[in-house]
Design a protein around this motif. Sequence first.
Motif, mmCIF file in Angstrom:
data_model
loop_
_atom_site.group_PDB
_atom_site.id
_atom_site.type_symbol
_atom_site.label_atom_id
_atom_site.label_comp_id
_atom_site.label_asym_id
_atom_site.label_seq_id
_atom_site.Cartn_x
_atom_site.Cartn_y
_atom_site.Cartn_z
ATOM 1 N N ASN A 1 0.817 -1.212 0.000
ATOM 2 C CA ASN A 1 0.000 0.000 0.000
ATOM 3 C C ASN A 1 0.854 1.266 0.000
ATOM 4 N N SER B 1 -10.334 2.191 0.525
ATOM 5 C CA SER B 1 -10.449 1.451 1.781
ATOM 6 C C SER B 1 -11.313 2.172 2.803
ATOM 7 N N ASN B 2 -11.628 3.439 2.540
ATOM 8 C CA ASN B 2 -12.468 4.200 3.466
ATOM 9 C C ASN B 2 -13.884 4.289 2.914
ATOM 10 N N THR B 3 -14.824 4.638 3.764
ATOM 11 C CA THR B 3 -16.227 4.700 3.361
ATOM 12 C C THR B 3 -16.521 5.904 2.485
#
Length: 337
Positions: free
Chosen positions: A262, A284-286
């Motif tokens: 990453n 990876s985040n909302t």
Amino acid sequence: MTDIDNSQPQQTDPLVFSFGDPVPVLDGRDYLEMFEVLQHGDYYEPSINPQGLNRALRANTHHASAIQVKRNIIASCYMAHPKLKRSEFKRAVYDLLVHGNCYFEQIKNRMGGTIELKTSLAKYTRRRKDSRDFLMLRPDGNHHKFRRGSITHLMTEDLDQEIYGVPEYLAALQSALLNEAATLFRRKYYVNGSHAGFILYMTDAAHSQGDVEKLREAMRDAKGPGNFKNLFMYAPNGKPDGVKVIPIAEVQAKDEFLNIKNVTRDDVLAAHRMPPQLMGIIPSNTGGFGDTKTAAEVFARNELDPIMNVFLQLNDELGEEIIKFKDYVIGSSAARE
């Protein structure tokens, strides 16, 4: 009736062995050799090995993809000219993005007029010494010398010399190679069977040397293709904890692999100034990465437009408008007709 010998077997020295020879993760070849611009016979060598840049292009998924995205978008905006085919222009864009150099050869008619522009591969094209002429390296060791003044050289600037250009992604190249190294290590790790690795620690005196040899052979046969085979061990008169299995591979190794992948990915995308949503990366985040159209417009204006301006220099060199770009599909105001 046969008497049973209950005496303890003869004690032997501790036996230590490895489960297979070490497997090299990398082949040891150098991807890059950085020097100053040196004279080699009658031409100058580039400051960065072109062969190394070509190899490094395939070292990392995001590095190669970012360059190919730029190439495809710029080539799609190019308005084909009778003197410069779209395929030749696309090859020149690829050379400029990978090597920081691209070369156009002018094919002239008998009257001295330019009838066609051909791309000379940056990997093999060299600047001749004591002149602004160029030559092409050949596999047989001979050089093809271009006609004087027939090559137009476009490049990205270098702070150390003015003979060759350098690519703009060099700052993140080590991250790209680290990303590749992590992937290759993980692949070798699984192919070698070491992901199921452990140390078998035996202290039970009930085992004979022959039993140890049989167990060692069984464990060797369990490696490689068809991993995770089951082993059965019978230890008469054994004691509790006489045989222990100590795992080597820990969960932290997996987490470190993901962190390396990453972090190095982010370094590569930062060097290319590439929005992650244009690379097909899943957030990876909302909240996600934001609006894709806005990111594409900013990317086209701030990154693609300066690259196109480099190719507009060809018009100044030839005194003829050969390079023209149509409007971006996303409607960027930076496009030119």
